[in-house]
Design a protein around this motif. Sequence first.
Motif, PDB file in Angstrom:
ATOM      1  N   ARG A 165       0.828  -1.204   0.000  1.00 36.72           N
ATOM      2  CA  ARG A 165       0.000   0.000   0.000  1.00 36.72           C
ATOM      3  C   ARG A 165       0.865   1.258   0.000  1.00 36.72           C
ATOM      4  O   ARG A 165       0.570   2.220  -0.710  1.00 36.72           O
ATOM      5  N   ASN A 223       0.969   4.240  -2.986  1.00 40.09           N
ATOM      6  CA  ASN A 223       0.669   5.614  -2.577  1.00 40.09           C
ATOM      7  C   ASN A 223       1.859   6.550  -2.744  1.00 40.09           C
ATOM      8  O   ASN A 223       1.718   7.763  -2.623  1.00 40.09           O
ATOM      9  N   LEU A 245      -2.892  -1.802  -5.527  1.00 39.42           N
ATOM     10  CA  LEU A 245      -4.276  -1.340  -5.472  1.00 39.42           C
ATOM     11  C   LEU A 245      -5.119  -2.244  -4.578  1.00 39.42           C
ATOM     12  O   LEU A 245      -6.017  -1.768  -3.875  1.00 39.42           O
ATOM     13  N   LEU A 283      -4.417  -1.155  -1.074  1.00 39.35           N
ATOM     14  CA  LEU A 283      -5.142   0.085  -0.778  1.00 39.35           C
ATOM     15  C   LEU A 283      -6.621  -0.206  -0.519  1.00 39.35           C
ATOM     16  O   LEU A 283      -7.224   0.329   0.417  1.00 39.35           O
ATOM     17  N   HIS A 284      -7.208  -1.050  -1.328  1.00 38.90           N
ATOM     18  CA  HIS A 284      -8.623  -1.417  -1.223  1.00 38.90           C
ATOM     19  C   HIS A 284      -8.913  -2.163   0.083  1.00 38.90           C
ATOM     20  O   HIS A 284      -9.928  -1.934   0.740  1.00 38.90           O
ATOM     21  N   GLN A 326      -7.313  -2.022   2.922  1.00 40.97           N
ATOM     22  CA  GLN A 326      -6.941  -1.301   4.144  1.00 40.97           C
ATOM     23  C   GLN A 326      -8.124  -1.113   5.085  1.00 40.97           C
ATOM     24  O   GLN A 326      -9.166  -0.595   4.699  1.00 40.97           O
ATOM     25  N   ARG A 345      -6.279   4.501  -8.938  1.00 39.92           N
ATOM     26  CA  ARG A 345      -6.074   4.634  -7.494  1.00 39.92           C
ATOM     27  C   ARG A 345      -7.207   5.450  -6.870  1.00 39.92           C
ATOM     28  O   ARG A 345      -7.721   5.092  -5.803  1.00 39.92           O
ATOM     29  N   ALA A 346      -7.609   6.517  -7.549  1.00 43.18           N
ATOM     30  CA  ALA A 346      -8.717   7.345  -7.035  1.00 43.18           C
ATOM     31  C   ALA A 346     -10.015   6.537  -6.998  1.00 43.18           C
ATOM     32  O   ALA A 346     -10.802   6.655  -6.044  1.00 43.18           O
ATOM     33  N   ARG A 366      -9.994   4.047  -4.123  1.00 41.85           N
ATOM     34  CA  ARG A 366     -10.276   4.741  -2.858  1.00 41.85           C
ATOM     35  C   ARG A 366     -11.774   4.946  -2.677  1.00 41.85           C
ATOM     36  O   ARG A 366     -12.305   4.832  -1.564  1.00 41.85           O
ATOM     37  N   ARG A 400     -13.235   1.699  -1.607  1.00 43.54           N
ATOM     38  CA  ARG A 400     -12.921   1.416  -0.196  1.00 43.54           C
ATOM     39  C   ARG A 400     -13.810   2.221   0.745  1.00 43.54           C
ATOM     40  O   ARG A 400     -14.231   1.721   1.802  1.00 43.54           O
ATOM     41  N   SER A 401     -14.114   3.451   0.372  1.00 45.12           N
ATOM     42  CA  SER A 401     -14.902   4.311   1.256  1.00 45.12           C
ATOM     43  C   SER A 401     -16.398   4.089   1.108  1.00 45.12           C
ATOM     44  O   SER A 401     -17.176   4.589   1.919  1.00 45.12           O
TER      45      SER A 401
END
Length: 208
Positions: free
Chosen positions: A40, A44, A85, A88-89, A91, A155-156, A159, A162-163
Amino acid sequence: MLSPTKASAVGEYVERKISSIQKGILAGNSHARATLSRLRRDINGPSTNWMIIGNDIYSDWPVGSLGNPDDDALAVNAVVTALGLYALHQQSKSYGVAQLRKDDEPSVSFGRACRMIGRNNRANPQDGAVNNGVTRRLGAAEAAPTFEGKVWFFRALIRLMRSDDSRITLNYRDFARDLYLIQQPENASQVFQRWSCDFFYRTPSNKD
Protein backbone atom coordinates in the motif's frame (compact mmCIF):
# COMPACT_ATOMS: atom_id res chain seq x y z
CA MET A 1 4.11 -15.94 -25.71
CA LEU A 2 0.89 -14.35 -27.03
CA SER A 3 -0.37 -11.35 -25.06
CA PRO A 4 -3.71 -12.95 -24.02
CA THR A 5 -1.86 -15.98 -22.69
CA LYS A 6 0.69 -13.88 -20.81
CA ALA A 7 -2.06 -11.62 -19.51
CA SER A 8 -3.92 -14.62 -18.08
CA ALA A 9 -0.71 -15.83 -16.44
CA VAL A 10 -0.27 -12.40 -14.84
CA GLY A 11 -3.80 -12.65 -13.45
CA GLU A 12 -3.19 -16.15 -12.09
CA TYR A 13 -0.04 -15.04 -10.29
CA VAL A 14 -1.71 -11.99 -8.76
CA GLU A 15 -4.69 -14.02 -7.58
CA ARG A 16 -2.38 -16.56 -5.94
CA LYS A 17 -0.52 -13.80 -4.11
CA ILE A 18 -3.67 -12.00 -3.04
CA SER A 19 -5.39 -15.20 -1.92
CA SER A 20 -2.53 -15.86 0.50
CA ILE A 21 -2.43 -12.27 1.76
CA GLN A 22 -6.20 -12.01 2.17
CA LYS A 23 -6.40 -15.28 4.06
CA GLY A 24 -3.74 -14.01 6.44
CA ILE A 25 -5.39 -10.61 6.87
CA LEU A 26 -8.73 -12.17 7.78
CA ALA A 27 -6.97 -14.45 10.26
CA GLY A 28 -5.21 -11.50 11.89
CA ASN A 29 -1.76 -12.58 10.74
CA SER A 30 0.87 -9.91 11.42
CA HIS A 31 3.03 -10.97 8.47
CA ALA A 32 0.12 -10.48 6.09
CA ARG A 33 -0.60 -7.05 7.61
CA ALA A 34 3.04 -6.06 7.12
CA THR A 35 2.92 -7.20 3.49
CA LEU A 36 -0.25 -5.19 2.93
CA SER A 37 1.38 -2.13 4.46
CA ARG A 38 4.45 -2.38 2.20
CA LEU A 39 2.38 -2.80 -0.95
CA ARG A 40 0.00 0.00 0.00
CA ARG A 41 2.81 2.39 0.81
CA ASP A 42 4.34 1.69 -2.57
CA ILE A 43 1.16 2.41 -4.57
CA ASN A 44 0.67 5.61 -2.58
CA GLY A 45 4.22 6.80 -3.10
CA PRO A 46 5.65 8.90 -5.93
CA SER A 47 7.70 5.99 -7.28
CA THR A 48 8.25 2.29 -6.70
CA ASN A 49 10.64 1.38 -3.89
CA TRP A 50 11.96 -1.87 -5.29
CA MET A 51 14.14 -2.79 -2.32
CA ILE A 52 11.10 -2.64 -0.04
CA ILE A 53 8.67 -4.68 -2.14
CA GLY A 54 11.11 -6.76 -4.19
CA ASN A 55 10.76 -9.87 -2.04
CA ASP A 56 6.96 -9.68 -2.27
CA ILE A 57 7.09 -9.50 -6.07
CA TYR A 58 10.06 -11.61 -7.14
CA SER A 59 10.68 -14.30 -4.50
CA ASP A 60 8.22 -16.75 -6.08
CA TRP A 61 7.92 -15.25 -9.56
CA PRO A 62 6.52 -18.01 -11.85
CA VAL A 63 9.21 -18.19 -14.51
CA GLY A 64 7.44 -21.11 -16.19
CA SER A 65 4.38 -19.03 -17.06
CA LEU A 66 5.70 -15.45 -17.00
CA GLY A 67 9.31 -15.89 -18.04
CA ASN A 68 12.18 -13.83 -16.68
CA PRO A 69 10.82 -10.62 -15.12
CA ASP A 70 13.72 -8.67 -16.63
CA ASP A 71 12.30 -9.50 -20.06
CA ASP A 72 8.75 -8.19 -19.54
CA ALA A 73 8.36 -4.83 -17.83
CA LEU A 74 4.64 -4.85 -18.69
CA ALA A 75 4.07 -7.96 -16.57
CA VAL A 76 6.01 -6.48 -13.65
CA ASN A 77 4.05 -3.22 -13.90
CA ALA A 78 0.73 -5.08 -13.91
CA VAL A 79 1.64 -7.27 -10.94
CA VAL A 80 3.00 -4.42 -8.82
CA THR A 81 0.03 -2.19 -9.62
CA ALA A 82 -2.63 -4.84 -9.00
CA LEU A 83 -1.10 -5.85 -5.66
CA GLY A 84 -0.68 -2.22 -4.59
CA LEU A 85 -4.28 -1.34 -5.47
CA TYR A 86 -5.53 -4.43 -3.66
CA ALA A 87 -3.55 -3.37 -0.58
CA LEU A 88 -5.14 0.09 -0.78
CA HIS A 89 -8.62 -1.42 -1.22
CA GLN A 90 -8.20 -3.90 1.65
CA GLN A 91 -6.94 -1.30 4.14
CA SER A 92 -8.91 -1.36 7.41
CA LYS A 93 -11.52 -3.76 6.02
CA SER A 94 -12.80 -6.70 8.07
CA TYR A 95 -13.86 -8.63 4.96
CA GLY A 96 -11.95 -9.70 1.87
CA VAL A 97 -12.22 -7.14 -0.93
CA ALA A 98 -10.76 -9.49 -3.53
CA GLN A 99 -13.25 -11.77 -5.24
CA LEU A 100 -11.44 -15.09 -5.55
CA ARG A 101 -11.99 -17.93 -8.01
CA LYS A 102 -13.92 -20.08 -5.52
CA ASP A 103 -16.62 -17.41 -5.14
CA ASP A 104 -19.96 -18.49 -6.64
CA GLU A 105 -21.09 -15.02 -7.68
CA PRO A 106 -20.46 -13.64 -11.19
CA SER A 107 -17.05 -12.11 -11.76
CA VAL A 108 -16.84 -8.47 -10.68
CA SER A 109 -14.81 -6.66 -13.33
CA PHE A 110 -13.31 -3.23 -12.76
CA GLY A 111 -16.11 -1.67 -14.81
CA ARG A 112 -18.79 -3.43 -12.78
CA ALA A 113 -17.11 -2.53 -9.47
CA CYS A 114 -17.00 1.12 -10.54
CA ARG A 115 -20.71 0.96 -11.35
CA MET A 116 -21.37 -0.12 -7.77
CA ILE A 117 -19.80 3.02 -6.31
CA GLY A 118 -22.49 5.22 -4.83
CA ARG A 119 -25.37 2.84 -5.50
CA ASN A 120 -26.53 3.26 -1.89
CA ASN A 121 -26.36 7.03 -2.18
CA ARG A 122 -29.67 8.28 -0.80
CA ALA A 123 -29.59 11.38 -3.00
CA ASN A 124 -29.43 9.20 -6.12
CA PRO A 125 -30.24 5.61 -5.13
CA GLN A 126 -30.49 4.23 -8.65
CA ASP A 127 -27.07 5.24 -9.86
CA GLY A 128 -24.53 7.38 -8.00
CA ALA A 129 -21.86 7.00 -10.68
CA VAL A 130 -22.58 10.20 -12.61
CA ASN A 131 -22.89 12.37 -9.52
CA ASN A 132 -19.79 11.12 -7.73
CA GLY A 133 -17.44 11.57 -10.69
CA VAL A 134 -16.82 7.91 -11.48
CA THR A 135 -17.63 8.36 -15.17
CA ARG A 136 -15.27 11.32 -15.41
CA ARG A 137 -12.43 9.42 -13.79
CA LEU A 138 -12.92 6.40 -16.05
CA GLY A 139 -12.89 8.65 -19.10
CA ALA A 140 -9.77 10.41 -17.87
CA ALA A 141 -8.07 7.06 -17.28
CA GLU A 142 -8.83 5.97 -20.83
CA ALA A 143 -7.51 9.26 -22.23
CA ALA A 144 -4.33 9.30 -20.12
CA PRO A 145 -1.34 8.90 -22.46
CA THR A 146 0.78 6.84 -20.06
CA PHE A 147 0.23 3.80 -17.87
CA GLU A 148 1.27 5.82 -14.83
CA GLY A 149 -1.38 8.40 -15.68
CA LYS A 150 -4.07 5.73 -15.94
CA VAL A 151 -3.00 4.25 -12.60
CA TRP A 152 -3.45 7.65 -10.95
CA PHE A 153 -7.16 7.52 -11.80
CA PHE A 154 -7.45 3.82 -10.94
CA ARG A 155 -6.07 4.63 -7.49
CA ALA A 156 -8.72 7.35 -7.04
CA LEU A 157 -11.47 4.90 -8.04
CA ILE A 158 -10.19 2.21 -5.69
CA ARG A 159 -10.28 4.74 -2.86
CA LEU A 160 -13.92 5.42 -3.68
CA MET A 161 -14.63 1.68 -3.57
CA ARG A 162 -12.92 1.42 -0.20
CA SER A 163 -14.90 4.31 1.26
CA ASP A 164 -18.24 3.10 -0.12
CA ASP A 165 -20.59 1.47 2.38
CA SER A 166 -21.78 -1.34 0.10
CA ARG A 167 -18.81 -3.69 0.48
CA ILE A 168 -17.56 -3.49 -3.08
CA THR A 169 -15.35 -6.40 -4.10
CA LEU A 170 -13.24 -6.75 -7.24
CA ASN A 171 -11.89 -9.69 -9.22
CA TYR A 172 -8.20 -8.82 -9.04
CA ARG A 173 -7.23 -11.76 -11.25
CA ASP A 174 -9.12 -10.21 -14.15
CA PHE A 175 -8.04 -6.70 -13.17
CA ALA A 176 -4.36 -7.68 -13.25
CA ARG A 177 -4.89 -9.28 -16.66
CA ASP A 178 -6.44 -6.04 -17.90
CA LEU A 179 -3.63 -3.96 -16.41
CA TYR A 180 -1.21 -5.97 -18.52
CA LEU A 181 -3.27 -5.55 -21.68
CA ILE A 182 -3.90 -1.81 -21.40
CA GLN A 183 -0.17 -1.19 -21.62
CA GLN A 184 -0.36 -2.42 -25.21
CA PRO A 185 -2.01 0.03 -27.65
CA GLU A 186 -3.46 -2.80 -29.72
CA ASN A 187 -5.30 -4.19 -26.67
CA ALA A 188 -6.10 -1.13 -24.54
CA SER A 189 -9.23 -0.11 -26.44
CA GLN A 190 -10.72 -3.59 -26.07
CA VAL A 191 -10.19 -3.50 -22.30
CA PHE A 192 -11.94 -0.14 -21.92
CA GLN A 193 -14.73 -1.33 -24.19
CA ARG A 194 -15.38 -4.27 -21.85
CA TRP A 195 -15.26 -2.02 -18.81
CA SER A 196 -17.64 0.42 -20.50
CA CYS A 197 -20.11 -2.37 -21.23
CA ASP A 198 -19.94 -3.61 -17.63
CA PHE A 199 -20.37 -0.06 -16.35
CA PHE A 200 -23.26 1.14 -18.52
CA TYR A 201 -25.14 -1.91 -19.79
CA ARG A 202 -28.17 -3.12 -17.84
CA THR A 203 -29.86 -6.41 -18.63
CA PRO A 204 -33.55 -6.83 -17.67
CA SER A 205 -32.51 -9.15 -14.83
CA ASN A 206 -29.52 -7.06 -13.68
CA LYS A 207 -30.51 -3.66 -12.36
CA ASP A 208 -27.89 -3.18 -9.62
